[in-house]
Design an enzyme around this catalytic site. Structure first.
Site, PDB file in Angstrom:
ATOM      1  N   LYS A  30      -3.587   3.296  -7.382  1.00 32.33           N
ATOM      2  CA  LYS A  30      -4.527   2.248  -6.928  1.00 32.33           C
ATOM      3  C   LYS A  30      -5.012   2.531  -5.507  1.00 32.33           C
ATOM      4  CE  LYS A  30      -1.511  -1.094  -7.222  1.00 32.33           C
ATOM      5  NZ  LYS A  30      -0.355  -0.306  -7.686  1.00 32.33           N
ATOM      6  N   ARG A 105      -1.403 -10.051  -8.348  1.00 31.21           N
ATOM      7  CA  ARG A 105      -0.307  -9.485  -9.160  1.00 31.21           C
ATOM      8  C   ARG A 105       0.372 -10.529 -10.020  1.00 31.21           C
ATOM      9  NH1 ARG A 105       2.450  -4.412  -6.373  1.00 31.21           N
ATOM     10  NH2 ARG A 105       0.895  -4.151  -4.795  1.00 31.21           N
ATOM     11  N   ARG A 144       5.943  10.900  -3.363  1.00 36.25           N
ATOM     12  CA  ARG A 144       4.916  10.499  -2.387  1.00 36.25           C
ATOM     13  C   ARG A 144       5.449  10.609  -0.958  1.00 36.25           C
ATOM     14  NH1 ARG A 144       2.134   4.799  -3.078  1.00 36.25           N
ATOM     15  NH2 ARG A 144       4.305   4.137  -3.188  1.00 36.25           N
ATOM     16  N   ARG A 178       8.168   6.479   1.866  1.00 33.05           N
ATOM     17  CA  ARG A 178       8.150   5.022   2.027  1.00 33.05           C
ATOM     18  C   ARG A 178       9.514   4.474   1.638  1.00 33.05           C
ATOM     19  NH1 ARG A 178       2.951   2.245  -0.803  1.00 33.05           N
ATOM     20  NH2 ARG A 178       4.510   0.897  -1.724  1.00 33.05           N
ATOM     21  N   ARG A 189      11.122  -2.094  -8.703  1.00 31.92           N
ATOM     22  CA  ARG A 189       9.702  -2.456  -8.605  1.00 31.92           C
ATOM     23  C   ARG A 189       9.060  -2.456  -9.986  1.00 31.92           C
ATOM     24  NH1 ARG A 189       7.693   1.880  -4.519  1.00 31.92           N
ATOM     25  NH2 ARG A 189       5.620   1.050  -4.823  1.00 31.92           N
TER      26      ARG A 189
HETATM   27  P1  AP5 Z   1      -0.917   5.788  -4.768  1.00 32.82           P
HETATM   28  O1  AP5 Z   1      -2.408   5.870  -4.764  1.00 32.82           O
HETATM   29  O2  AP5 Z   1      -0.230   5.644  -3.452  1.00 32.82           O
HETATM   30  O3  AP5 Z   1      -0.444   4.676  -5.837  1.00 32.82           O
HETATM   31  P2  AP5 Z   1      -0.455   3.092  -5.775  1.00 32.82           P
HETATM   32  O4  AP5 Z   1      -0.797   2.593  -7.130  1.00 32.82           O
HETATM   33  O5  AP5 Z   1      -1.294   2.612  -4.628  1.00 32.82           O
HETATM   34  O6  AP5 Z   1       1.080   2.873  -5.512  1.00 32.82           O
HETATM   35  P3  AP5 Z   1       1.827   1.866  -4.541  1.00 32.82           P
HETATM   36  O7  AP5 Z   1       3.274   2.222  -4.643  1.00 32.82           O
HETATM   37  O8  AP5 Z   1       1.230   1.850  -3.165  1.00 32.82           O
HETATM   38  O9  AP5 Z   1       1.557   0.542  -5.234  1.00 32.82           O
HETATM   39  P4  AP5 Z   1       2.453  -0.654  -5.156  1.00 32.82           P
HETATM   40  O10 AP5 Z   1       1.661  -1.542  -5.990  1.00 32.82           O
HETATM   41  O11 AP5 Z   1       3.843  -0.532  -5.574  1.00 32.82           O
HETATM   42  O12 AP5 Z   1       2.616  -0.855  -3.578  1.00 32.82           O
HETATM   43  P5  AP5 Z   1       1.831  -1.787  -2.563  1.00 32.82           P
HETATM   44  O13 AP5 Z   1       1.694  -1.030  -1.315  1.00 32.82           O
HETATM   45  O14 AP5 Z   1       0.637  -2.374  -3.179  1.00 32.82           O
HETATM   46  O15 AP5 Z   1      -0.355   7.095  -5.524  1.00 32.82           O
HETATM   47  C1  AP5 Z   1       1.040   7.300  -5.660  1.00 32.82           C
HETATM   48  C2  AP5 Z   1       1.342   8.823  -5.518  1.00 32.82           C
HETATM   49  O16 AP5 Z   1       0.724   9.518  -6.601  1.00 32.82           O
HETATM   50  C3  AP5 Z   1       0.768   9.444  -4.218  1.00 32.82           C
HETATM   51  O17 AP5 Z   1       1.661  10.417  -3.747  1.00 32.82           O
HETATM   52  C4  AP5 Z   1      -0.565  10.099  -4.677  1.00 32.82           C
HETATM   53  O18 AP5 Z   1      -0.902  11.229  -3.870  1.00 32.82           O
HETATM   54  C5  AP5 Z   1      -0.234  10.486  -6.115  1.00 32.82           C
HETATM   55  N1  AP5 Z   1      -1.404  10.393  -6.998  1.00 32.82           N
HETATM   56  C6  AP5 Z   1      -2.366   9.422  -7.014  1.00 32.82           C
HETATM   57  N2  AP5 Z   1      -3.279   9.656  -7.968  1.00 32.82           N
HETATM   58  C7  AP5 Z   1      -2.881  10.814  -8.598  1.00 32.82           C
HETATM   59  C8  AP5 Z   1      -3.412  11.559  -9.691  1.00 32.82           C
HETATM   60  N3  AP5 Z   1      -4.527  11.199 -10.325  1.00 32.82           N
HETATM   61  N4  AP5 Z   1      -2.746  12.672 -10.077  1.00 32.82           N
HETATM   62  C9  AP5 Z   1      -1.595  13.062  -9.443  1.00 32.82           C
HETATM   63  N5  AP5 Z   1      -1.046  12.407  -8.396  1.00 32.82           N
HETATM   64  C10 AP5 Z   1      -1.691  11.279  -7.993  1.00 32.82           C
HETATM   65  O19 AP5 Z   1       2.907  -2.965  -2.381  1.00 32.82           O
HETATM   66  C11 AP5 Z   1       4.140  -2.757  -1.739  1.00 32.82           C
HETATM   67  C12 AP5 Z   1       4.983  -4.015  -1.873  1.00 32.82           C
HETATM   68  O20 AP5 Z   1       4.326  -5.128  -1.229  1.00 32.82           O
HETATM   69  C13 AP5 Z   1       5.226  -4.491  -3.310  1.00 32.82           C
HETATM   70  O21 AP5 Z   1       6.321  -3.841  -3.905  1.00 32.82           O
HETATM   71  C14 AP5 Z   1       5.484  -5.990  -3.103  1.00 32.82           C
HETATM   72  O22 AP5 Z   1       6.796  -6.216  -2.630  1.00 32.82           O
HETATM   73  C15 AP5 Z   1       4.513  -6.346  -1.977  1.00 32.82           C
HETATM   74  N6  AP5 Z   1       3.213  -6.800  -2.468  1.00 32.82           N
HETATM   75  C16 AP5 Z   1       2.030  -6.141  -2.326  1.00 32.82           C
HETATM   76  N7  AP5 Z   1       1.023  -6.863  -2.884  1.00 32.82           N
HETATM   77  C17 AP5 Z   1       1.597  -7.995  -3.371  1.00 32.82           C
HETATM   78  C18 AP5 Z   1       1.078  -9.121  -4.078  1.00 32.82           C
HETATM   79  N8  AP5 Z   1      -0.218  -9.215  -4.404  1.00 32.82           N
HETATM   80  N9  AP5 Z   1       1.945 -10.101  -4.426  1.00 32.82           N
HETATM   81  C19 AP5 Z   1       3.256 -10.025  -4.102  1.00 32.82           C
HETATM   82  N10 AP5 Z   1       3.817  -8.978  -3.457  1.00 32.82           N
HETATM   83  C20 AP5 Z   1       2.985  -7.962  -3.098  1.00 32.82           C
END
Ligand code: AP5
Length: 237
Positions: A30, A105, A144, A178, A189
């Site tokens: 994402k 979410r 990552r 991270r 998660r």
């Molecule tokens: P990346 O693009 O970083 O993936 P992502 O989907 O953004 O993963 P996140 O772990 O950041 O999502 P998340 O939803 O868990 O965390 P968030 O920060 O939102 O890609 C991942 C890896 O794959 C990278 O190394 C990239 O290079 C690689 N990659 C990407 N595309 C690729 C491809 N096509 N092919 C190969 N490799 C690829 O949230 C963190 C925390 O915050 C949550 O756990 C929760 O506690 C809290 N939180 C955030 N939002 C909310 C909400 N709305 N409500 C409640 N709690 C929340």
């Protein structure tokens, strides 16, 4: 009918502000795709996860409140998350619209977003779901690495290694894993966050603004599919 769907038919016209919701499991890509789409479309990239990590590293009151949720891989409570989102999409760079990366979410967050937008005469333009298999998610998250200066500089040990091991190509800062990408937290998660995500997917499917894209392709191919999906499903394309 959900408010998103109601907003679409009642408005009868294309809302000017584009609000694109990016849905996907942790690690689905994402963040990678939201950054690319925001650059291509000229929309703000709004990541609730990034805002939360900033609050934790700033040691703000919000950071103290949410640290345990991030550390355990649970979702931050809806009221806190919605407050953070409202403040963020009220900033000037989101006036033309935003790519929402990781929000909503839960169904409660999705309903709140509809209400907030409706009060401003807006509605969700499209919800794009990036689909990736569970095995691939685990590999992506544990491999990552992020920049210590800017966590939007994202790498992967295998699929996107930096030129120099452990060093950010953009600013030369150290790369780290991270905290919530350690294998045990990754498992929590996925277990805790996938069920409400599927409910949110159903919500937008019912509203008629959902489109799913295969996330297990090269980054560039996923972006092109997302742009095509956006054009086919959105109210504002
Ligand atoms: P990346 O693009 O970083 O993936 P992502 O989907 O953004 O993963 P996140 O772990 O950041 O999502 P998340 O939803 O868990 O965390 P968030 O920060 O939102 O890609 C991942 C890896 O794959 C990278 O190394 C990239 O290079 C690689 N990659 C990407 N595309 C690729 C491809 N096509 N092919 C190969 N490799 C690829 O949230 C963190 C925390 O915050 C949550 O756990 C929760 O506690 C809290 N939180 C955030 N939002 C909310 C909400 N709305 N409500 C409640 N709690 C929340």
């Amino acid at each position: 009918m959900t408010s998103a769907a109601a907003g679409r038919s009642e408005a009868g016209s294309v809302p000017e502000r584009r609000i694109v919701v990016m849905l996907g499991a942790p690690g689905a890509g994402k963040g990678t795709q939201a950054k690319r789409l925001s650059e291509r479309l000229g929309l703000a990239h709004v990541s609730t996860g990034q805002l939360f990590r900033e609050a934790v590293s700033d040691k703000s009151a919000l950071g103290d409140q949410i640290r345990p949720y991030l550390a355990s891989g649970s979702l931050v409570p809806d009221d806190v998350t919605i407050g953070v989102l409202i403040e963020r999409i009220g900033r000037p760079d989101a006036r033309a619209g935003a790519i929402l990366d990781g929000f909503p979410r839960t169904p409660a967050q999705a309903r709140s977003l509809d209400k907030i937008l409706a009060a401003q005469g807006d509605a969700v333009t499209a919800a794009l779901y990036v689909e990736v298999s569970p095995d691939e998610l685990l590999l992506r998250l544990t491999g990552r690495r992020i920049c210590t200066l800017d966590d939007q500089h994202v790498y992967h040990n295998v699929s996107r290694p930096p030129e120099k091991v452990g060093i950010c190509d953009v600013d030369g800062a150290e790369l780290i894993q991270r905290e919530d990408d350690k294998a045990e937290t990754v498992r929590s998660r996925l277990e805790l966050q996938l069920p409400p995500m599927y409910e949110v997917i159903d919500y937008y499917a019912e509203a008629g603004v959902l489109s799913a894209v295969r996330g297990d392709q090269p980054v560039e191919a996923v972006t092109e599919d997302l742009l095509r999906a956006l054009a086919s499903v959105s109210r504002a394309s």
